[in-house]
Design a protein around this motif. Structure first.
Motif, PDB file in Angstrom:
ATOM      1  N   ILE A   2       0.846  -1.184   0.000  1.00  0.00           N
ATOM      2  CA  ILE A   2       0.000   0.000   0.000  1.00  0.00           C
ATOM      3  C   ILE A   2       0.887   1.242   0.000  1.00  0.00           C
ATOM      4  CG2 ILE A   2      -1.724   1.314   1.296  1.00  0.00           C
ATOM      5  CD1 ILE A   2      -2.859  -1.267   0.202  1.00  0.00           C
ATOM      6  N   GLU A   3       0.546   2.200  -0.856  1.00  0.00           N
ATOM      7  CA  GLU A   3       1.212   3.499  -0.861  1.00  0.00           C
ATOM      8  C   GLU A   3       0.192   4.554  -0.465  1.00  0.00           C
ATOM      9  OE1 GLU A   3       3.595   4.514  -4.236  1.00  0.00           O
ATOM     10  OE2 GLU A   3       3.959   2.397  -4.654  1.00  0.00           O
ATOM     11  N   ALA A   4       0.634   5.520   0.321  1.00  0.00           N
ATOM     12  CA  ALA A   4      -0.255   6.574   0.809  1.00  0.00           C
ATOM     13  C   ALA A   4       0.165   7.918   0.244  1.00  0.00           C
ATOM     14  CB  ALA A   4      -0.219   6.620   2.326  1.00  0.00           C
ATOM     15  N   GLU A   5      -0.834   8.740  -0.027  1.00  0.00           N
ATOM     16  CA  GLU A   5      -0.607  10.124  -0.417  1.00  0.00           C
ATOM     17  C   GLU A   5      -1.444  10.998   0.515  1.00  0.00           C
ATOM     18  OE1 GLU A   5      -1.334  13.187  -4.138  1.00  0.00           O
ATOM     19  OE2 GLU A   5      -1.895  11.095  -4.353  1.00  0.00           O
ATOM     20  N   ALA A   6      -0.773  11.792   1.316  1.00  0.00           N
ATOM     21  CA  ALA A   6      -1.454  12.661   2.270  1.00  0.00           C
ATOM     22  C   ALA A   6      -1.538  14.074   1.703  1.00  0.00           C
ATOM     23  CB  ALA A   6      -0.710  12.669   3.603  1.00  0.00           C
ATOM     24  N   VAL A   7      -2.719  14.685   1.853  1.00  0.00           N
ATOM     25  CA  VAL A   7      -2.954  16.027   1.328  1.00  0.00           C
ATOM     26  C   VAL A   7      -3.629  16.860   2.422  1.00  0.00           C
ATOM     27  CG1 VAL A   7      -4.166  17.362  -0.430  1.00  0.00           C
ATOM     28  CG2 VAL A   7      -3.250  15.101  -0.998  1.00  0.00           C
ATOM     29  N   LEU A   8      -3.060  18.013   2.700  1.00  0.00           N
ATOM     30  CA  LEU A   8      -3.667  18.937   3.653  1.00  0.00           C
ATOM     31  C   LEU A   8      -4.796  19.681   2.959  1.00  0.00           C
ATOM     32  CD1 LEU A   8      -3.542  20.227   6.508  1.00  0.00           C
ATOM     33  CD2 LEU A   8      -2.027  21.964   5.510  1.00  0.00           C
ATOM     34  N   CYS A   9      -5.976  19.655   3.529  1.00  0.00           N
ATOM     35  CA  CYS A   9      -7.136  20.333   2.952  1.00  0.00           C
ATOM     36  C   CYS A   9      -7.046  21.842   3.183  1.00  0.00           C
ATOM     37  CB  CYS A   9      -8.425  19.778   3.556  1.00  0.00           C
ATOM     38  SG  CYS A   9      -8.691  18.044   3.127  1.00  0.00           S
ATOM     39  N   MET A  16      -6.464  14.567   4.129  1.00  0.00           N
ATOM     40  CA  MET A  16      -7.017  13.469   3.348  1.00  0.00           C
ATOM     41  C   MET A  16      -5.873  12.528   3.008  1.00  0.00           C
ATOM     42  SD  MET A  16     -10.281  13.670   2.921  1.00  0.00           S
ATOM     43  CE  MET A  16     -10.448  12.398   1.700  1.00  0.00           C
ATOM     44  N   VAL A  17      -6.119  11.247   3.169  1.00  0.00           N
ATOM     45  CA  VAL A  17      -5.108  10.244   2.836  1.00  0.00           C
ATOM     46  C   VAL A  17      -5.700   9.324   1.779  1.00  0.00           C
ATOM     47  CG1 VAL A  17      -3.628   8.412   3.703  1.00  0.00           C
ATOM     48  CG2 VAL A  17      -4.158  10.366   5.163  1.00  0.00           C
ATOM     49  N   TYR A  18      -5.014   9.248   0.661  1.00  0.00           N
ATOM     50  CA  TYR A  18      -5.413   8.384  -0.442  1.00  0.00           C
ATOM     51  C   TYR A  18      -4.506   7.163  -0.419  1.00  0.00           C
ATOM     52  CZ  TYR A  18      -7.682  12.672  -1.879  1.00  0.00           C
ATOM     53  OH  TYR A  18      -8.467  13.803  -1.896  1.00  0.00           O
ATOM     54  N   ASP A  27      -8.664   3.049  -1.105  1.00  0.00           N
ATOM     55  CA  ASP A  27      -9.376   3.619   0.038  1.00  0.00           C
ATOM     56  C   ASP A  27      -8.988   5.081   0.190  1.00  0.00           C
ATOM     57  OD1 ASP A  27     -11.102   3.658   2.186  1.00  0.00           O
ATOM     58  OD2 ASP A  27      -9.801   2.547   3.548  1.00  0.00           O
ATOM     59  N   THR A  28      -9.850   5.830   0.839  1.00  0.00           N
ATOM     60  CA  THR A  28      -9.535   7.198   1.250  1.00  0.00           C
ATOM     61  C   THR A  28      -9.913   7.326   2.713  1.00  0.00           C
ATOM     62  OG1 THR A  28     -11.690   8.038   0.561  1.00  0.00           O
ATOM     63  CG2 THR A  28      -9.900   8.241  -1.020  1.00  0.00           C
ATOM     64  N   ARG A  29      -9.145   8.091   3.415  1.00  0.00           N
ATOM     65  CA  ARG A  29      -9.408   8.355   4.829  1.00  0.00           C
ATOM     66  C   ARG A  29      -9.188   9.830   5.078  1.00  0.00           C
ATOM     67  NH1 ARG A  29     -10.397   3.512   8.044  1.00  0.00           N
ATOM     68  NH2 ARG A  29     -10.482   1.949   6.416  1.00  0.00           N
ATOM     69  N   SER A  30      -9.820  10.335   6.105  1.00  0.00           N
ATOM     70  CA  SER A  30      -9.550  11.707   6.523  1.00  0.00           C
ATOM     71  C   SER A  30      -9.270  11.712   8.017  1.00  0.00           C
ATOM     72  CB  SER A  30     -10.728  12.627   6.200  1.00  0.00           C
ATOM     73  OG  SER A  30     -11.848  12.276   6.956  1.00  0.00           O
ATOM     74  N   GLN A  31      -8.490  12.664   8.398  1.00  0.00           N
ATOM     75  CA  GLN A  31      -8.163  12.809   9.808  1.00  0.00           C
ATOM     76  C   GLN A  31      -8.179  14.287  10.150  1.00  0.00           C
ATOM     77  OE1 GLN A  31      -4.756  10.597  10.991  1.00  0.00           O
ATOM     78  NE2 GLN A  31      -5.189  10.865  13.133  1.00  0.00           N
ATOM     79  N   SER A  32      -8.895  14.623  11.210  1.00  0.00           N
ATOM     80  CA  SER A  32      -8.974  16.008  11.671  1.00  0.00           C
ATOM     81  C   SER A  32      -7.864  16.282  12.673  1.00  0.00           C
ATOM     82  CB  SER A  32     -10.328  16.268  12.331  1.00  0.00           C
ATOM     83  OG  SER A  32     -11.357  16.115  11.395  1.00  0.00           O
TER      84      SER A  32
END
Length: 62
Positions: A2-9, A16-18, A27-32
């Motif tokens: 799995i590779e992740a790409e994190a983006v600051l909204c 957001m993590v893709y 999958d996509t995930r978000s973290q506050s």
């Protein structure tokens, strides 16, 4: 693998993590965040953030 790409909204408080497996988005995930951070501060920790998601993502996708 799995590779992740994190983006600051735009709000500076949500990441957001893709998650990709090969070329496929799996999958996509978000973290506050508890506070606003700048783009520069996020870039300083982005690689570490992505490594952490890559390490744990396989457990989330089972």
């Amino acid at each position: 693998m799995i590779e992740a790409e994190a983006v600051l909204c735009e709000d500076g408080r949500t990441v957001m993590v893709y998650l990709y497996q090969g070329k496929d988005l799996v999958d996509t995930r978000s973290q506050s965040l508890p506070f606003v951070i700048s783009d520069d501060a996020f870039e300083d920790v982005r690689a570490e953030w992505e490594r952490a998601w890559e390490t744990t993502a396989h457990r989330l996708l089972i």
